[in-house]
Design an enzyme around this catalytic site. Structure first.
Site, PDB file in Angstrom:
ATOM      1  N   HIS A 139       0.848  -1.197   0.000  1.00 32.84           N
ATOM      2  CA  HIS A 139       0.000   0.000   0.000  1.00 32.84           C
ATOM      3  C   HIS A 139       0.876   1.237   0.000  1.00 32.84           C
ATOM      4  O   HIS A 139       2.035   1.211   0.432  1.00 32.84           O
ATOM      5  CB  HIS A 139      -0.955   0.008   1.206  1.00 32.84           C
ATOM      6  CG  HIS A 139      -0.303   0.343   2.526  1.00 32.84           C
ATOM      7  ND1 HIS A 139      -0.172   1.635   2.992  1.00 32.84           N
ATOM      8  CD2 HIS A 139       0.262  -0.448   3.470  1.00 32.84           C
ATOM      9  CE1 HIS A 139       0.438   1.620   4.158  1.00 32.84           C
ATOM     10  NE2 HIS A 139       0.704   0.376   4.478  1.00 32.84           N
ATOM     11  N   CYS A 140       0.332   2.330  -0.530  1.00 30.34           N
ATOM     12  CA  CYS A 140       1.007   3.615  -0.482  1.00 30.34           C
ATOM     13  C   CYS A 140       0.182   4.523   0.417  1.00 30.34           C
ATOM     14  O   CYS A 140      -0.498   4.048   1.321  1.00 30.34           O
ATOM     15  CB  CYS A 140       1.172   4.193  -1.886  1.00 30.34           C
ATOM     16  SG  CYS A 140      -0.384   4.461  -2.770  1.00 30.34           S
ATOM     17  N   MET A 141       0.203   5.819   0.159  1.00 28.67           N
ATOM     18  CA  MET A 141      -0.504   6.755   1.032  1.00 28.67           C
ATOM     19  C   MET A 141      -2.024   6.581   0.979  1.00 28.67           C
ATOM     20  O   MET A 141      -2.713   6.780   1.968  1.00 28.67           O
ATOM     21  CB  MET A 141      -0.147   8.190   0.641  1.00 28.67           C
ATOM     22  CG  MET A 141       1.279   8.569   0.965  1.00 28.67           C
ATOM     23  SD  MET A 141       1.626   8.460   2.728  1.00 28.67           S
ATOM     24  CE  MET A 141       0.402   9.584   3.380  1.00 28.67           C
ATOM     25  N   ARG A 198      -3.668   4.031  -1.477  1.00 30.58           N
ATOM     26  CA  ARG A 198      -4.169   2.899  -2.254  1.00 30.58           C
ATOM     27  C   ARG A 198      -3.640   1.553  -1.753  1.00 30.58           C
ATOM     28  O   ARG A 198      -2.490   1.438  -1.342  1.00 30.58           O
ATOM     29  CB  ARG A 198      -3.767   3.034  -3.729  1.00 30.58           C
ATOM     30  CG  ARG A 198      -4.077   4.365  -4.330  1.00 30.58           C
ATOM     31  CD  ARG A 198      -3.576   4.408  -5.762  1.00 30.58           C
ATOM     32  NE  ARG A 198      -3.418   5.779  -6.222  1.00 30.58           N
ATOM     33  CZ  ARG A 198      -2.862   6.119  -7.361  1.00 30.58           C
ATOM     34  NH1 ARG A 198      -2.394   5.203  -8.170  1.00 30.58           N
ATOM     35  NH2 ARG A 198      -2.743   7.382  -7.714  1.00 30.58           N
ATOM     36  N   ARG A 231      -2.386  -1.729  -3.132  1.00 29.11           N
ATOM     37  CA  ARG A 231      -1.805  -2.121  -4.423  1.00 29.11           C
ATOM     38  C   ARG A 231      -1.651  -3.642  -4.467  1.00 29.11           C
ATOM     39  O   ARG A 231      -0.926  -4.212  -3.642  1.00 29.11           O
ATOM     40  CB  ARG A 231      -0.444  -1.443  -4.634  1.00 29.11           C
ATOM     41  CG  ARG A 231      -0.540   0.082  -4.698  1.00 29.11           C
ATOM     42  CD  ARG A 231       0.842   0.726  -4.696  1.00 29.11           C
ATOM     43  NE  ARG A 231       0.749   2.175  -4.801  1.00 29.11           N
ATOM     44  CZ  ARG A 231       1.007   2.875  -5.900  1.00 29.11           C
ATOM     45  NH1 ARG A 231       1.390   2.251  -6.993  1.00 29.11           N
ATOM     46  NH2 ARG A 231       0.902   4.184  -5.913  1.00 29.11           N
TER      47      ARG A 231
END
Length: 544
Positions: A28-30, A32, A34
Site C-alpha cells: 500500500h502507499c498513502m 491505495r 496495491r
C-alpha cells in the site's frame, strides 16, 4: 469497533479480487491498496467500486484500490491477515503462478458494467458507467505507451522513495510542531527533544535511499545501505577530494542513489566471476571497497554539485519568475503524470527537503488537484439530469478535497475531455498564485511529499510565519477551485455535449428510474468511446 470495520472492508475486498490465490503481491502507499493480480478476469470491478470504503480503482503496474489516507494503512494489515489465513486453510502458495492463458500485456480495463440488456435505449445514454469505461480505457492505453525504458526506470526510482513517505510526513509534522513551540516560546525544555525526533530521520535518509535502491535493482539491500552510509559518516570531513574537504551528507540522496546503483552492478559482477567458495567473503568486501572509493573520491563531489544546482535553480526560478513558473507547473503537472515524467520530480523534492527543510515545488503542483475539484463541481451543476454521474462526483469529492484525485479524473474529467483541460487551467492559476507569493518573498513549501489538497496543511512550511504560509496555500487552493469551476462551467461543454450528457433524466442515481429520451453521444467535444481500432490521441489527460 474501528478494527472490526477495517476487517469487514478487507473481507469484502478479498473475494472481489479473486481470493487469496489470485494475488501475487500486496502493498500500500498513502492512499491505495496495491495488489499484484494473477488472473485479471477474476476481479469484479463493479462490485469493488460499489463498496462504501472504496473511492475508486486505478490500474497501472498493479491493481490499485483507492481507500484514502489513514484508511488504507489500517485495512491493509487486516487484508494481509485474511490472505494468510485463507492460504493456510487451503495450503496455497504465497505467490500464485501466472496462468498460461493470462494476457498481462493487455489487461481488462477497470470499468463498470454496461447498461442492462433489458433496457436497450439506456445503452445509448451517457452515464457514469460509460464515462468510467472510457477513462479506464484511456488509462490502459496510456499505460502501454508509458512502458518505455526511460519511464520504467523513472518508475523504479519512484519505488525507492515512496516507502520513505510515512517517515517524511511524521518527521515533517513533528518539525512543524517544534517550530510552532519555538516561535511561541512554549515548552522550551521540549524543543530539543522534538528537534531530535524531526531531524534524526533526515540525517540518515541517504542510508534508507541506498537500502531501497539496492533492493529495487536486484542487489543486497544492506550493501546498498552500507555504501550510502559513507556519505553521512562524520569522518569524511577529514578527506579531501577535488581540492576541497568533503562534508558529511555531501551529495545527499542523489549521491546515495548513485552509490547504491554502482554497488548493485559491482555485486552482480562479483556474483558472476567470484568462485562460490569465496563468494561470502569476497563479494561484499569488493562491493563496499570499490563502490566506497568511487563514492568518496567522485560521487559525493559530483552529486553535491548537482544537488546544490537543483536547490539554487528552484530558488532562482521562483524568485525571478514565480508567477509564470507556478502557472506552467500547476497547469502541466497532470499531463506530466500522464506521460510518466512526474516521477523524476520525487528525488528533486527529497533533495530540496534535505537542503532547505521543505520543497517549494509541491504546494504549486498540488494546485492541479484543486483545479480538478473545481471542474467536478461545475460538471455537477451543468448536468442536473445525469443522476449517475452526479452520484459519482458526490462520492469522489471528499477524497478530491483531501488530494486523492483519481476518482474524479478517471471517472469524470478525463473521459469528458474538455473538463479535464479546464481543470488544468484552474491548476495553472492556483499554481501561478502560489508562485507569485514565492516571487514576492513569501516562500510556501512542504516538509514532506505524498499528501496534497487539504491533507497538506499540517506539512506546510515557508520562510514567513506559519499563519502567513498557511494562508497563502489556502488562497492558492481557493483560486484553483474557483478558476477550475468557472472555466469548466462556461467553456467545458459544447451545446451538443450538454444535450447528450443530460439525457439521463435521473436526478439521483439511487432513484432506480430508467433514463429517458436517450440519444447517441457524438465523438466530438469529448474523449471517444474505446473501440478496438481506435488510436490513442496524442494529448491525453493524466493522473494526480
Amino acid at each position: 469497533m474501528s478494527e472490526d470495520k477495517n476487517r469487514a472492508t478487507a473481507a469484502a475486498i478479498l473475494p472481489l479480487v479473486g481470493g487469496a490465490g489470485n494475488l501475487s503481491s500486496i502493498a500500500h502507499c498513502m492512499t491505495r491498496l496495491r495488489l499484484g493480480i494473477v488472473d485479471r478476469s477474476l476481479v469484479q470491478d463493479d462490485a469493488l467500486q460499489a463498496l462504501p470504503a472504496v473511492m475508486g480503482v486505478v490500474e497501472d503496474d498493479t491493481y490499485q484500490i483507492v481507500l484514502g489516507p489513514g484508511t488504507v494503512a489500517r485495512v491493509t494489515p487486516e487484508f494481509e491477515r485474511l490472505v494468510e489465513e485463507a492460504r493456510a486453510t487451503t495450503h496455497e502458495p504465497a505467490t500464485a503462478p501466472e496462468p498460461a492463458t493470462a494476457t498481462p500485456s493487455a489487461p481488462e480495463p477497470a470499468t463498470a458494467a454496461p447498461a442492462p440488456e433489458s433496457d436497450p435505449a439506456a445503452s445509448h445514454s451517457t452515464t457514469a458507467d460509460e464515462l468510467a469505461a472510457q477513462g479506464a480505457a484511456l488509462k490502459a492505453r496510456q499505460k502501454a505507451k508509458n512502458a518505455t525504458p526511460v519511464k520504467l526506470f523513472l518508475r523504479r526510482i519512484a519505488n525507492i522513495f515512496v516507502p520513505l513517505i510515512p517517515a517524511l510526513i511524521g518527521c515533517g509534522i513533528v518539525a512543524g510542531i517544534n517550530g510552532l513551540l519555538t516561535n511561541l516560546g512554549w515548552l522550551p525544555s521540549a524543543v530539543p527533544a522534538l528537534a531530535a525526533m524531526a531531524s534524526g530521520f533526515m540525517s540518515l535518509i541517504a542510508v534508507f535511499v541506498g537500502y531501497n535502491t539496492a533492493k529495487e535493482f536486484g542487489g543486497t539491500p544492506i550493501l546498498g545501505g552500507a555504501v550510502a552510509a559513507i556519505i553521512v559518516f562524520p569522518g569524511v570531513a577529514n578527506i579531501t577530494a577535488f581540492g576541497q574537504k568533503l562534508s558529511p551528507g555531501q551529495g545527499g540522496v542523489l549521491g546515495a542513489l548513485a552509490a547504491a546503483l554502482l554497488a548493485v552492478q559491482v555485486e552482480k559482477w562479483c556474483r558472476k566471476w567470484v568462485p562460490e567458495a569465496l563468494d561470502v567473503l569476497v563479494t561484499p568486501t569488493l562491493t563496499v571497497l570499490l563502490t566506497g572509493l568511487v563514492t568518496i573520491f567522485g560521487l559525493m563531489y559530483a552529486a553535491g554539485e548537482v544537488s546544490t544546482a537543483i536547490g539554487s535553480f528552484a530558488n532562482w526560478l521562483l524568485a525571478h519568475g514565480g508567477a509564470f513558473a507556478g502557472f506552467v507547473l500547476g497547469g502541466l503537472f497532470l499531463p506530466l503524470v500522464m506521460l510518466g515524467l512526474h516521477q523524476a520530480l520525487i528525488p528533486i523534492h527529497t533533495t530540496l527537503i534535505e537542503q532547505q527543510g521543505y520543497t517549494v515545488l509541491l504546494p504549486i503542483l498540488a494546485m492541479a488537484g484543486a483545479g480538478q475539484v473545481g471542474a467536478a463541481l461545475a460538471v455537477y451543476l451543468r448536468l442536473p439530469r445525469n443522476g449517475s454521474l452526479r452520484t459519482t462526483i458526490k462520492s469522489a469529492l471528499p477524497a478530491g478535497f483531501l488530494g486523492v484525485g483519481e476518482p474524479l479524473i478517471y471517472g469524470v474529467s478525463l473521459p469528458l475531455g474538455r473538463p479535464f483541460i479546464t481543470a488544468c487551467v484552474g491548476g495553472a492559476f492556483g499554481g501561478g498564485f502560489v508562485g507569485l507569493f514565492n516571487q514576492l518573498g513569501d516562500a510556501v513549501g512542504s516538509t514532506a511529499i505524498g499528501p496534497s489538497g487539504w491533507a497538506l496543511f499540517p506539512l506546510v512550511k515557508g520562510n514567513q510565519g506559519v499563519g502567513t504560509t498557511i494562508a497563502v496555500y489556502a488562497m492558492g487552493l481557493a483560486v484553483g477551485y474557483v478558476v477550475g469551476f468557472l472555466a469548466t462551467y462556461f467553456f467545458g461543454f459544447s451545446k451538443q455535449m450538454l444535450t447528450d450528457l443530460n439525457a439521463d433524466t435521473r436526478t439521483d442515481a439511487d432513484t432506480g428510474a430508467a433514463p429517458t429520451t436517450p440519444t447517441a453521444v457524438p465523438d466530438s467535444g469529448r474523449a471517444p468511446a474505446p473501440t478496438p481500432d481506435h488510436q490513442d490521441p496524442d494529448a491525453q489527460p493524466a493522473n494526480v
